[in-house]
Design an enzyme around this catalytic site. Structure first.
Site, PDB file in Angstrom:
ATOM      1  N   VAL A   3       0.620  -1.417  -0.171  1.00 59.64           N
ATOM      2  CA  VAL A   3      -0.335  -0.037   0.272  1.00 59.64           C
ATOM      3  C   VAL A   3       0.926   1.292   0.004  1.00 59.64           C
ATOM      4  O   VAL A   3       0.401   2.375  -0.444  1.00 59.64           O
ATOM      5  CB  VAL A   3      -1.064  -0.068   1.377  1.00 59.64           C
ATOM      6  N   ASP A   4       2.282   1.091   0.216  1.00 64.56           N
ATOM      7  CA  ASP A   4       3.189   2.262   0.550  1.00 64.56           C
ATOM      8  C   ASP A   4       3.698   2.801  -0.898  1.00 64.56           C
ATOM      9  O   ASP A   4       4.208   4.083  -1.193  1.00 64.56           O
ATOM     10  CB  ASP A   4       4.483   2.074   1.401  1.00 64.56           C
ATOM     11  N   MET A  28      -1.585   5.817   6.723  1.00 63.70           N
ATOM     12  CA  MET A  28      -0.126   4.600   6.253  1.00 63.70           C
ATOM     13  C   MET A  28       0.714   5.385   5.814  1.00 63.70           C
ATOM     14  O   MET A  28       0.746   6.514   4.849  1.00 63.70           O
ATOM     15  CB  MET A  28       0.128   3.400   6.180  1.00 63.70           C
ATOM     16  N   GLU A  40       2.502   9.427   9.095  1.00 67.17           N
ATOM     17  CA  GLU A  40       2.232   8.352  10.272  1.00 67.17           C
ATOM     18  C   GLU A  40       4.149   8.689  10.641  1.00 67.17           C
ATOM     19  O   GLU A  40       4.321   8.471  10.966  1.00 67.17           O
ATOM     20  CB  GLU A  40       1.868   7.049  10.149  1.00 67.17           C
ATOM     21  N   LEU A  55      -8.419  -0.028   8.093  1.00 68.12           N
ATOM     22  CA  LEU A  55      -9.373   0.246   7.444  1.00 68.12           C
ATOM     23  C   LEU A  55      -8.405   0.527   5.885  1.00 68.12           C
ATOM     24  O   LEU A  55     -10.052   0.224   5.441  1.00 68.12           O
ATOM     25  CB  LEU A  55     -10.488   1.463   7.578  1.00 68.12           C
ATOM     26  N   GLN A  56      -8.137   1.403   5.820  1.00 69.96           N
ATOM     27  CA  GLN A  56      -7.884   2.121   4.722  1.00 69.96           C
ATOM     28  C   GLN A  56      -7.252   0.494   3.452  1.00 69.96           C
ATOM     29  O   GLN A  56      -7.179   1.056   2.113  1.00 69.96           O
ATOM     30  CB  GLN A  56      -6.212   2.850   4.301  1.00 69.96           C
ATOM     31  N   ARG A  57      -6.390  -0.354   4.322  1.00 73.42           N
ATOM     32  CA  ARG A  57      -5.831  -1.330   3.926  1.00 73.42           C
ATOM     33  C   ARG A  57      -6.601  -2.641   3.562  1.00 73.42           C
ATOM     34  O   ARG A  57      -6.235  -3.451   2.673  1.00 73.42           O
ATOM     35  CB  ARG A  57      -5.425  -1.798   4.520  1.00 73.42           C
TER      36      ARG A  57
END
Length: 425
Positions: free
Chosen positions: A147-148, A194, A251, A302-304
């Site tokens: 996701v990064d 994140m 973060e 939740l985002q991932r």
């Protein structure tokens, strides 16, 4: 040792933080392998990543129906369990590599597919070197996921498009909420996302505002050292103009000394600083210095895991990476990773590329300077052009009569163990 003409089995595993579409890559690997039964036998999945290989805790995916495997394409999280475990070098930990060879040989495994990010690419690279170091025939192909969005060479990473869409939508919706309350109540909303060193996810928050949807959004990137004075001045200006302000903070934001604002003083399994809690730090700063009422939230898991709002392009690319990995292995390739090569942004077009793992492992791709606005608190037109096709399109999962998405839970039947127990240290 020469490669035998005997049909070999494959090993697949998921590693690191999971995503809304990592199972789509698993689907791509397993479905493609099943189409080549003349060359690939069974696909064994490692329960909890590489740890499953070390402990011989293998899942026999042949026990799953074609329908169940197909359902992985619209199911979030890691169907076989993931892990955060980085193997040391062959010289430093020969015991584990000997064990891998022992497990691979016992189960006739000649193909190794590892689905993860930068640290996972490092593990895959080390496994790929087993052939040369020990003579055991193994082909290791890395399946990109994070996701990064910080893997090098590939234009983008499967998993990122969906989390970016989630953050962009959430930022817009929360901004509408705060706008309705700012006259008498909340004036500030802070969303923590994140991103330890790369601000790709935070940048997605900027997509909430467009020429037609004017929203006051401030973004805090890891690539830009935090300046308290400049930040507070901008927030004050936004509130004066709009009555409120939404802040998206990564973060990994650092102060001028290079210290994480959210450093808890703890380390994760990879030795990285354990981050979390930068949203209340920023919210508290605004309260103390500006006196505005606020609310904050942490997108966190939740985002991932938000498969219900996944990007269509992300789902398609995640599947394509799994499929391409198998095809590369069948072509005799080793120590490589399929990549996404953008050929056009408008209209959006892409194709499959290829990268050597030696150029991928332990390398982080940061946000280009040209993607961050001059003041350091927003995104540029170039960034918008990059992000727009990655969050475009919808690929909703099927829904049941109860109004809930229908996600598959596999049987994950274990393969019969053939070796003595092994303890991971």
């Amino acid at each position: 040792m020469a490669r035998s003409t005997e049909k070999k089995n494959a090993f697949y595993a998921q590693s690191g933080g999971v995503t809304a579409v990592i199972n789509a890559s698993a689907c791509g690997v397993i479905e493609t392998a099943r189409k080549h039964k003349d060359k690939i036998g069974k696909v064994y999945a490692g329960r909890n990543g590489i740890i499953g290989a070390l402990t011989e805790d293998l899942i026999d995916t042949s026990k799953e129906s074609a329908r169940a495997i197909a359902a992985l394409r619209h199911t979030p999280s890691g169907a076989f369990g993931s892990c955060r475990y980085k193997m040391k070098s062959l010289e430093a930990n020969k015991r584990e590599y000997d064990r891998l060879i022992e497990v691979f040989a016992a189960h006739n495994i000649g193909y190794f597919f590892y689905n993860g990010g930068g640290d996972s690419a490092d593990t895959c690279l080390k496994v790929s070197q087993l052939s040369k170091a020990t003579g055991y025939p193994i082909q290791a192909i890395h399946v990109p996921k994070t996701v990064d969005n910080d893997l090098p060479i590939t234009d983008n990473c499967p998993g990122f498009g969906s989390v970016a869409k989630y953050i962009a939508v959430s930022t817009r919706e929360a901004s509408f909420d705060v706008a309705s309350m700012c006259a008498t109540s909340t004036k500030i909303f802070v969303l923590e996302v994140m991103g330890r060193h790369a601000g790709w996810i935070a940048a997605a928050g900027g997509m909430a505002a467009t020429e037609n949807v004017d929203l006051p959004i401030v973004i805090l990137f890891p690539e830009v050292k935090f300046s308290q004075g400049k930040f507070l001045k901008l927030v004050k200006e936004k509130v004066k103009q709009y009555g409120y302000c939404s802040i998206v903070v990564s973060e990994g934001v650092q102060d001028r000394s290079g210290n994480f604002l959210a450093d808890q003083g703890l380390k994760d399994a990879f030795g990285h600083a354990q981050l979390g809690g930068v949203a209340p730090v920023i919210a508290g700063l605004i309260r103390d210095k500006l006196g505005y009422k606020y609310h904050w939230a942490v997108a966190d898991y939740l985002q991932r895991s938000a498969r219900h709002i996944a990007s269509k392009s992300d789902v398609e690319q995640a599947y394509a990476m799994g499929k391409a990995a198998v095809e590369m292995a069948l072509q005799g390739k080793n120590s490589v990773m399929p990549t996404i090569k953008r050929t056009s942004s408008k209209p959006y077009r892409w194709k499959i590329g290829e990268a050597k793992l030696s150029r991928v492992a332990n390398v982080e791709k940061m946000m280009p300077k040209g993607f961050i606005s001059r003041d350091g608190f927003g995104i540029t037109k170039k960034c918008r052009e990059y992000l727009e096709p990655l969050i475009a399109g919808e690929d909703y999962p099927p829904y049941g009569k109860d109004g809930m998405p229908k996600y598959v839970q596999l049987k994950n039947a274990p393969a019969r163990k053939k070796l003595a127990d092994f303890k991971v240290k």
